[in-house]
Structure formats: structure tokens, C-alpha cells
Motif scaffolding. Structure first.
Motif, PDB file in Angstrom:
ATOM      1  N   GLY A  45      14.537  -0.333  15.235  1.00  0.00           N
ATOM      2  CA  GLY A  45      13.365   0.041  14.441  1.00  0.00           C
ATOM      3  C   GLY A  45      13.789   0.335  13.017  1.00  0.00           C
ATOM      4  O   GLY A  45      14.674  -0.322  12.475  1.00  0.00           O
ATOM      5  N   ASN A  46      13.173   1.354  12.429  1.00  0.00           N
ATOM      6  CA  ASN A  46      13.299   1.619  11.002  1.00  0.00           C
ATOM      7  C   ASN A  46      14.118   2.903  10.766  1.00  0.00           C
ATOM      8  O   ASN A  46      13.576   4.009  10.839  1.00  0.00           O
ATOM      9  N   VAL A  47      15.405   2.736  10.501  1.00  0.00           N
ATOM     10  CA  VAL A  47      16.265   3.908  10.298  1.00  0.00           C
ATOM     11  C   VAL A  47      15.914   4.610   8.980  1.00  0.00           C
ATOM     12  O   VAL A  47      15.988   5.840   8.883  1.00  0.00           O
ATOM     13  N   SER A  48      15.502   3.843   7.980  1.00  0.00           N
ATOM     14  CA  SER A  48      15.076   4.474   6.716  1.00  0.00           C
ATOM     15  C   SER A  48      13.935   5.459   6.939  1.00  0.00           C
ATOM     16  O   SER A  48      13.846   6.486   6.254  1.00  0.00           O
ATOM     17  N   ALA A  49      13.069   5.161   7.907  1.00  0.00           N
ATOM     18  CA  ALA A  49      11.970   6.085   8.212  1.00  0.00           C
ATOM     19  C   ALA A  49      12.518   7.375   8.835  1.00  0.00           C
ATOM     20  O   ALA A  49      11.999   8.462   8.568  1.00  0.00           O
ATOM     21  N   GLN A  50      13.565   7.274   9.649  1.00  0.00           N
ATOM     22  CA  GLN A  50      14.190   8.493  10.197  1.00  0.00           C
ATOM     23  C   GLN A  50      14.829   9.313   9.079  1.00  0.00           C
ATOM     24  O   GLN A  50      14.793  10.541   9.109  1.00  0.00           O
ATOM     25  N   ILE A  51      15.399   8.632   8.097  1.00  0.00           N
ATOM     26  CA  ILE A  51      15.968   9.339   6.939  1.00  0.00           C
ATOM     27  C   ILE A  51      14.837  10.004   6.147  1.00  0.00           C
ATOM     28  O   ILE A  51      14.931  11.173   5.758  1.00  0.00           O
ATOM     29  N   ALA A  52      13.745   9.267   5.955  1.00  0.00           N
ATOM     30  CA  ALA A  52      12.604   9.795   5.189  1.00  0.00           C
ATOM     31  C   ALA A  52      11.963  11.008   5.869  1.00  0.00           C
ATOM     32  O   ALA A  52      11.398  11.880   5.190  1.00  0.00           O
ATOM     33  N   TYR A  53      12.055  11.076   7.201  1.00  0.00           N
ATOM     34  CA  TYR A  53      11.448  12.200   7.926  1.00  0.00           C
ATOM     35  C   TYR A  53      12.078  13.541   7.538  1.00  0.00           C
ATOM     36  O   TYR A  53      11.449  14.602   7.714  1.00  0.00           O
TER      37      TYR A  53
ATOM     38  N   VAL B   1      11.762   4.091  15.484  1.00  0.00           N
ATOM     39  CA  VAL B   1      10.417   4.388  14.963  1.00  0.00           C
ATOM     40  C   VAL B   1      10.029   3.296  13.971  1.00  0.00           C
ATOM     41  O   VAL B   1      10.888   2.580  13.454  1.00  0.00           O
ATOM     42  N   LYS B   2       8.706   3.190  13.711  1.00  0.00           N
ATOM     43  CA  LYS B   2       8.214   2.138  12.810  1.00  0.00           C
ATOM     44  C   LYS B   2       8.182   2.601  11.367  1.00  0.00           C
ATOM     45  O   LYS B   2       8.484   1.851  10.438  1.00  0.00           O
ATOM     46  N   ASN B   3       7.745   3.849  11.168  1.00  0.00           N
ATOM     47  CA  ASN B   3       7.651   4.383   9.812  1.00  0.00           C
ATOM     48  C   ASN B   3       7.684   5.909   9.907  1.00  0.00           C
ATOM     49  O   ASN B   3       7.749   6.473  10.999  1.00  0.00           O
ATOM     50  N   VAL B   4       7.612   6.551   8.746  1.00  0.00           N
ATOM     51  CA  VAL B   4       7.820   7.999   8.722  1.00  0.00           C
ATOM     52  C   VAL B   4       6.673   8.760   9.402  1.00  0.00           C
ATOM     53  O   VAL B   4       6.826   9.919   9.788  1.00  0.00           O
ATOM     54  N   ASN B   5       5.525   8.106   9.582  1.00  0.00           N
ATOM     55  CA  ASN B   5       4.386   8.734  10.267  1.00  0.00           C
ATOM     56  C   ASN B   5       4.301   8.356  11.745  1.00  0.00           C
ATOM     57  O   ASN B   5       3.286   8.639  12.410  1.00  0.00           O
TER      58      ASN B   5
HETATM   59  C1  LIG Z   1      10.314   1.955   7.032  1.00  0.00           C
HETATM   60  O1  LIG Z   1       9.767   3.251   6.849  1.00  0.00           O
HETATM   61  C2  LIG Z   1       9.543   3.580   5.482  1.00  0.00           C
HETATM   62  C3  LIG Z   1       9.110   5.050   5.432  1.00  0.00           C
HETATM   63  O2  LIG Z   1       7.927   5.263   6.154  1.00  0.00           O
HETATM   64  C4  LIG Z   1       8.516   2.625   4.879  1.00  0.00           C
HETATM   65  O3  LIG Z   1       8.343   2.909   3.497  1.00  0.00           O
HETATM   66  C5  LIG Z   1       8.989   1.189   5.066  1.00  0.00           C
HETATM   67  O4  LIG Z   1       7.975   0.315   4.646  1.00  0.00           O
HETATM   68  C6  LIG Z   1       9.328   0.916   6.520  1.00  0.00           C
HETATM   69  N1  LIG Z   1       9.920  -0.417   6.643  1.00  0.00           N
HETATM   70  C7  LIG Z   1       9.410  -1.346   7.430  1.00  0.00           C
HETATM   71  C8  LIG Z   1      10.148  -2.648   7.455  1.00  0.00           C
HETATM   72  O5  LIG Z   1       8.418  -1.180   8.104  1.00  0.00           O
END
Ligand SMILES: *[C@@H]1O[C@H](CO)[C@@H](O)[C@H](O)[C@H]1NC(C)=O
Length: 298
Positions: free
Chosen positions: A84-92, A48-52
Motif C-alpha cells: 500500500g502507501n507507506v508515505s501515508a503511514q509517514i503522514a499519519y 493503507v491507501k492514504n492518510v485518512n
Molecule cells: C499516499 O498517501 C498520501 C497521504 O494521504 C497521498 O497524498 C498520496 O496521494 C497517496 N498516494 C497514492 C499513490 O495513493
């Protein structure tokens, strides 16, 4: 289950994902499991790209929407998630009532109902431990972790957790398998480093995905029996047995990957005397059942 993450294009699901999800709901209604383990490759092909990101809805929420599956889902990342963005999966985790992914790796402890026993499951990030597979085509092996310091921090954490566990059952769970007879085969890094830890601390074994089949392998080493479960048919099925001869002799107890079927998953039930694993096909047929004995630590 692992490798359940739909596809990158509309409808963002596969027929195998939908049928397997329906059967999971039926089993869940009947057997009332406490939780689901989601073992990576949660969003094909690029995470995924981000939490949304709409994929949380398209590939997860609307597919596993049956009320019986509104139970905790403990999630770990796979190689496709790391595109993609594992931090976004954590943030979800903060946006969902059931998605639980507190950090890249984390411990789980559950009480076994009706007993004073516990089961420990250590959720590990095998990409951070072993390295990425840039092109996961044809058995490409993770070679070296991108950040060696981060990998060693996780290895040290894992060893401390394994050493401290007094649980009746103790498993690790992550995306890459230790042993597999299929397309990708055994993960060298996990055979070299995870396997000796599981054996030293008398764990029960490792749950994984990555290969798109259902497999059970069992080894006995220094009187420690270890069970290796691959459950990677919740979205794609790959019948390859390319690494049939890359696993210890006689270790393979079960392998299934029928491309005419609509997938399958592993159902686990822990009791005082045994932990029962059942591989269930998407039409409800029980493919295989085996018991795992409690650890021999007390
Ligand atoms: C990854 O997702 C997080 C949470 O939505 C966001 O804050 C961050 O900017 C994202 N990182 C990238 C590289 O897009």
C-alpha cells in the motif's frame, strides 16, 4: 512487536491482536515503558491507501487504546505495508499524538533513566534495503532492491550512524530478520550486509518481525556478541521451524510459536549493567528472559 496489523476484512483485527494488546496494556500499566517499537506489517494485507484510511482507527487506535499505551510508537514499514502507501503511514505522524514515523528510516536515541547512558536504535526499512517479497508465501526471499540508488543511500546512512554511535547499547530494528529459524528464515541480504556492519561497529543486535514467532538467537564473531530478536506474534502465530538448520550452529536460544495461545511480544528494559529482554505471552506468562551486556566500545 512486529506483524501486528489485523486483517483486511471486518473486524480488521484478529483475536491474537486483541489479546496481545490487552497484555501489552497490563505490562505497560505496571512497568511504564517509554515507548513501543512497531516493526512492520502494520496493516494486513495491503497496507493503507492514504492518510485518512479507516484502518488507522480500526487496526491501531481502537485496539491499543488503553491509556498506558498512549506513549510514543516508533513505526517502520514491512512488506505488507509496501503493498500500500507507506508515505501515508509517514503522514499519519502529523495526525496522531503517539504514532511516530518521521521517514522511511530514522535514528532514535534514549537516555536510560537514572544514568548518563544512552541507547541508540536505528530504525531501518528492510524492503528498501533488500527488496520486496511479492508473494511472501513459503519463505520467498527479497532478492534485489527495487531502487538500488535509494538502497545505497540508506546503507551509507546506516554505516555513518553505526560508526558514530557512542551509546551504551546500539541496535538496529526493521521488519526482516537477520537470522530466523522459522518460515522465511534468515534474510540473505541482511546476513550479507547488515551483519558485518553490526559486528564491525560492535552493535548489540537487531530487532525484527516478519516470521510469526518469538525467537532469540545469539552469535559471537571476532569477540562481538550479537543478539537477534524476532517478535512477530502480535497478530498471527506460525509454528514453522522450516529453517532450523539455516542459522549458525548453537545460535538459537529460544523459539516459541504456540498456536493454542493468543500471541505474545517482547518487553525490553535497559539499565547501566544490562538490558533485559522478556518474551511475554498474551495471558501474562513470562516465556523467556535473557540479558544483553552493554557494548564494549569505550
Ligand atoms: C499516499 O498517501 C498520501 C497521504 O494521504 C497521498 O497524498 C498520496 O496521494 C497517496 N498516494 C497514492 C499513490 O495513493
Amino acid at each position: 512487536m512486529g506483524d501486528w496489523g489485523g486483517t483486511s476484512n471486518a473486524p480488521y483485527t484478529t483475536p491474537v491482536e486483541l489479546d496481545t494488546a490487552n497484555q501489552m496494556a497490563k505490562i505497560s500499566r505496571a512497568r511504564k515503558p517509554s515507548f513501543v517499537l512497531a516493526l512492520g506489517d502494520n496493516f494486513y494485507y495491503n497496507g493503507v491507501k492514504n492518510v485518512n484510511d479507516p484502518r488507522f482507527q480500526e487496526t491501531f487506535e481502537v485496539v491499543y487504546r488503553d491509556v498506558s499505551l498512549l506513549i510514543p510508537w516508533y513505526v517502520i514499514a514491512g512488506n505488507h505495508d509496501w503493498r500500500g502507501n507507506v508515505s501515508a503511514q509517514i503522514a499519519y505522524t502529523k495526525l496522531s499524538n503517539r504514532w511516530r514515523f518521521p521517514y522511511f528510516f530514522y535514528p532514535l536515541t534514549f537516555k536510560i533513566p537514572g544514568t548518563s547512558d544512552t541507547i541508540d536504535i536505528l530504525m531501518i526499512d528492510t524492503v528498501l534495503l533488500c527488496g520486496h517479497v511479492i508473494d511472501d508465501f513459503h519463505g520467498y526471499q527479497p532478492n534485489v532492491p527495487k531502487d538500488g540508488t535509494t538502497a545505497e543511500i540508506q546503507w551509507a546512512w546506516l554505516e555513518r550512524q553505526l560508526a558514530a554511535s557512542k551509546a551504551r547499547y546500539l541496535f538496529t530494528a526493521g521488519h526482516f530478520p537477520v537470522y530466523s529459524v522459522a518460515e522465511h528464515g534468515p534474510t540473505r541480504c541482511l546476513v550479507n550486509r547488515l551483519l558485518p556492519l553490526l559486528s564491525r561497529y560492535k552493535a548489540n543486535g537487531h530487532f525484527a518481525g516478519h516470521d510469526h514467532s518469538l525467537q532469540h538467537l545469539r552469535t559471537t564473531d571476532h569477540r562481538v556478541t550479537l543478539d537477534f530478536i524476532v517478535s512477530g506474534t502480535a497478530n498471527f502465530i506460525d509454528p514453522s521451524t522450516r529453517h532450523m538448520h539455516s542459522v549458525p550452529q548453537d545460535s538459537l536460544k529460544f523459539h516459541w510459536a504456540d498456536t493454542r495461545s493468543k500471541g505474545g511480544f517482547c518487553f525490553a528494559e535497559a539499565e547501566h549493567d544490562k538490558l533485559t529482554l522478556t518474551f511475554i505471552r498474551a495471558d501474562g506468562h513470562e516465556l523467556y528472559k535473557t540479558n544483553i551486556a552493554p557494548r564494549n566500545v569505550l
